[in-house]
Write an enzyme that holds these catalytic residues in place. Structure first.
Site, mmCIF file in Angstrom:
data_model
loop_
_atom_site.group_PDB
_atom_site.id
_atom_site.type_symbol
_atom_site.label_atom_id
_atom_site.label_comp_id
_atom_site.label_asym_id
_atom_site.label_seq_id
_atom_site.Cartn_x
_atom_site.Cartn_y
_atom_site.Cartn_z
ATOM 1 N N ARG A 94 0.818 -1.212 0.000
ATOM 2 C CA ARG A 94 0.000 0.000 0.000
ATOM 3 C C ARG A 94 0.856 1.267 0.000
ATOM 4 O O ARG A 94 0.457 2.307 -0.502
ATOM 5 C CB ARG A 94 -0.946 0.003 1.214
ATOM 6 C CG ARG A 94 -1.703 1.295 1.371
ATOM 7 C CD ARG A 94 -2.975 1.231 2.214
ATOM 8 N NE ARG A 94 -2.915 0.396 3.381
ATOM 9 C CZ ARG A 94 -2.261 0.699 4.515
ATOM 10 N NH1 ARG A 94 -1.587 1.815 4.623
ATOM 11 N NH2 ARG A 94 -2.295 -0.132 5.529
ATOM 12 N N TYR A 98 -14.791 21.778 -11.081
ATOM 13 C CA TYR A 98 -15.298 20.481 -11.541
ATOM 14 C C TYR A 98 -16.433 20.043 -10.620
ATOM 15 O O TYR A 98 -16.289 20.089 -9.389
ATOM 16 C CB TYR A 98 -14.119 19.500 -11.485
ATOM 17 C CG TYR A 98 -14.380 18.080 -11.865
ATOM 18 C CD1 TYR A 98 -14.762 17.742 -13.158
ATOM 19 C CD2 TYR A 98 -14.186 17.052 -10.938
ATOM 20 C CE1 TYR A 98 -14.965 16.413 -13.510
ATOM 21 C CE2 TYR A 98 -14.375 15.726 -11.280
ATOM 22 C CZ TYR A 98 -14.771 15.417 -12.564
ATOM 23 O OH TYR A 98 -14.959 14.103 -12.912
ATOM 24 N N ASP A 138 -6.142 22.520 -9.336
ATOM 25 C CA ASP A 138 -6.450 21.413 -10.241
ATOM 26 C C ASP A 138 -5.886 21.808 -11.607
ATOM 27 O O ASP A 138 -6.425 22.676 -12.282
ATOM 28 C CB ASP A 138 -7.974 21.196 -10.278
ATOM 29 C CG ASP A 138 -8.372 20.010 -11.165
ATOM 30 O OD1 ASP A 138 -7.631 19.680 -12.107
ATOM 31 O OD2 ASP A 138 -9.465 19.442 -10.915
ATOM 32 N N LYS A 146 -7.045 11.728 -17.466
ATOM 33 C CA LYS A 146 -7.253 12.483 -18.704
ATOM 34 C C LYS A 146 -6.010 12.381 -19.593
ATOM 35 O O LYS A 146 -5.787 11.356 -20.193
ATOM 36 C CB LYS A 146 -7.619 13.935 -18.358
ATOM 37 C CG LYS A 146 -8.763 14.039 -17.327
ATOM 38 C CD LYS A 146 -10.091 13.579 -17.860
ATOM 39 C CE LYS A 146 -11.182 13.384 -16.803
ATOM 40 N NZ LYS A 146 -11.452 14.497 -15.933
HETATM 41 C C1 PLP Z 1 -12.046 14.425 -14.638
HETATM 42 C C2 PLP Z 1 -11.623 15.531 -13.770
HETATM 43 C C3 PLP Z 1 -11.342 15.321 -12.425
HETATM 44 C C4 PLP Z 1 -11.548 13.994 -11.752
HETATM 45 O O1 PLP Z 1 -10.783 12.957 -12.269
HETATM 46 P P1 PLP Z 1 -11.277 11.444 -12.121
HETATM 47 O O2 PLP Z 1 -10.076 10.654 -12.433
HETATM 48 O O3 PLP Z 1 -12.420 11.269 -13.089
HETATM 49 O O4 PLP Z 1 -11.752 11.260 -10.715
HETATM 50 C C5 PLP Z 1 -10.890 16.380 -11.673
HETATM 51 N N1 PLP Z 1 -10.733 17.603 -12.217
HETATM 52 C C6 PLP Z 1 -10.993 17.847 -13.506
HETATM 53 C C7 PLP Z 1 -10.793 19.215 -14.039
HETATM 54 C C8 PLP Z 1 -11.459 16.827 -14.328
HETATM 55 O O5 PLP Z 1 -11.756 17.090 -15.590
#
Ligand code: PLP
Length: 391
Positions: free
Chosen positions: A57, A110, A182, A207
């Site tokens: 972990r 988000y 973010d 992404k």
């Molecule tokens: C998709 C996304 C997230 C979350 O990511 P996941 O892997 O789907 O949990 C966070 N911030 C932004 C801007 C996103 O587009």
């Protein structure tokens, strides 16, 4: 650590960051380590608990390789991985916030991040204020004695407001608060979070870093000053990621530069083409000189990715549905950052609280994939015909 010399540029580092072939018999990539138990050679070693790996972990060589690469590319001190982008965000909030604290969150955040704030942070006794993403230095007026975190996302989800991160960071640091960003849209390549004052930079690696729509992953990178809090909380929350997923992200990372160059070029070309369509009221893309966020984007970013939005002229719902339903190449689905093009409708007016979403008509978010541009245009062209004939 892989060989690194000052002055090496990003694509060179993408090819080499986090790699140590000499540790793995010369194989270029680290193996996928599956494992929970890690053995200690002696009772003394077990008691000291100081060897590099102690329990699955807490990390494997596959996980460490990705963490090292991301930390280097983001320009932060160190990185931990989380099973999704959202869990990376959640862990970061929980690292800094306690009952009675106050957090400032961009109104363009988000939506699942917003949901966590409204549902969980509120229940835990944390006070939340959403702020206008364009507030800049004006954020100082919203700071309270108990403000601990300023959460930014630039450009904002769906609506792509570009935030003045240096101004926000200055106000935050004067008040003793930490700045969490973010950074998913820009990736570590196009925005350097730490050089612009952030204390924590988060990637939904799901992404662009994974880049092939085949794994979920989040990364939390921190400055040296706040790293101990992040590392401790990450461990206390029990977060860990599967070795295959870490491997897929490492694999995606190696081609991030070339993929982004194409996402960027195709998205700008398509955005310019859409600007001239009679069906489109406006295009929201920070790299377009006409965009309200262009000046700050140009000052702070070194590129743009494949995600942007358009606002259509007024059109009935059934016409937009006819446009979307018949698309051949643009898939309809959440997420983005993969090799394939996507398009979804969105309506921020239903959930914003600090700002009002003003739009001439229905809004659509596009992710421009790696397909050939002419084919994408033809797909959209046919979509606009369906939009018009159903209006
Ligand atoms: C998709 C996304 C997230 C979350 O990511 P996941 O892997 O789907 O949990 C966070 N911030 C932004 C801007 C996103 O587009």
């Amino acid at each position: 650590m892989s060989k690194r010399s000052p002055g090496q540029k990003q694509n060179t580092r993408l090819a080499h960051a986090g790699r140590e072939p000499e540790r793995f018999h010369g194989f270029v990539n680290p193996p996928i380590y599956r494992g929970s138990t890690v053995l200690f050679p002696t009772a003394a070693a077990l008691e000291a608990n100081e060897q590099e790996y102690t329990y699955g972990r807490l990390g494997t060589p596959t996980v460490r390789a990705l963490e090292e690469a991301i930390a280097e590319l983001e320009g932060g001190h160190a990185t931990r991985l989380a099973p999704s982008g959202l869990s990376a965000i959640v862990a970061t909030f929980l690292a800094f916030l306690s009952a009675g604290d106050h957090v400032l969150v961009t109104d363009a955040v988000y939506r699942p991040t917003r949901r966590f704030c409204d549902q969980v942070l509120a229940r835990l006794g944390v006070e939340i204020t959403y702020y206008d993403p364009l507030i800049g230095a004006g954020i100082k007026d919203l700071i309270k004695p108990n403000t601990k975190v300023m959460f930014a996302e630039s450009p904002g989800s769906q609506t792509f407001e570009v935030q003045d991160i240096p101004a926000i960071a200055k106000a935050a640091h004067e008040a003793g608060a930490v700045v969490v960003l973010d950074n998913t849209w820009a990736t570590p390549l196009f925005f350097k979070s730490f050089a612009h004052g952030a204390d924590v930079s988060i990637q939904a690696a799901t992404k662009y870093i994974v880049g092939h729509a085949d794994a979920m992953l989040g990364t939390i990178t921190a400055s040296k000053a706040v790293w101990p809090v992040i590392a401790r909380t990450h461990e206390e929350l029990g977060l860990c990621v599967g070795p295959e997923d870490a491997y897929l992200a490492l694999r995606g990372l190696r081609s991030l530069g070339v993929r982004l160059a194409r996402h960027q070029a195709s998205a700008i070309a398509l955005a310019e083409w859409l600007q001239n369509r009679p069906e489109v009221a406006r295009v929201i893309h920070p790299a377009l000189p006409s965009d309200p966020g262009h000046a700050i984007w140009k000052r702070d970013f070194t590129g743009s990715s494949g995600l942007f939005a358009i606002v259509l002229k007024p059109a009935p719902k059934k016409a937009v549905a006819a446009m979307l339903d018949g698309l051949d190449l643009f898939g309809m689905g959440y997420s983005w950052g993969g090799f394939e093009s996507l398009m979804i409708p969105f309506d921020p007016s239903t959930y914003r609280t600090a700002t009002e979403w003003q739009a001439e008509g229905p809004a659509l978010r596009l992710h421009v994939g790696l397909e050939d541009l002419d084919d994408l245009k033809a797909d959209l062209d046919a979509g606009f015909v369906r939009l018009t004939t159903n209006s």
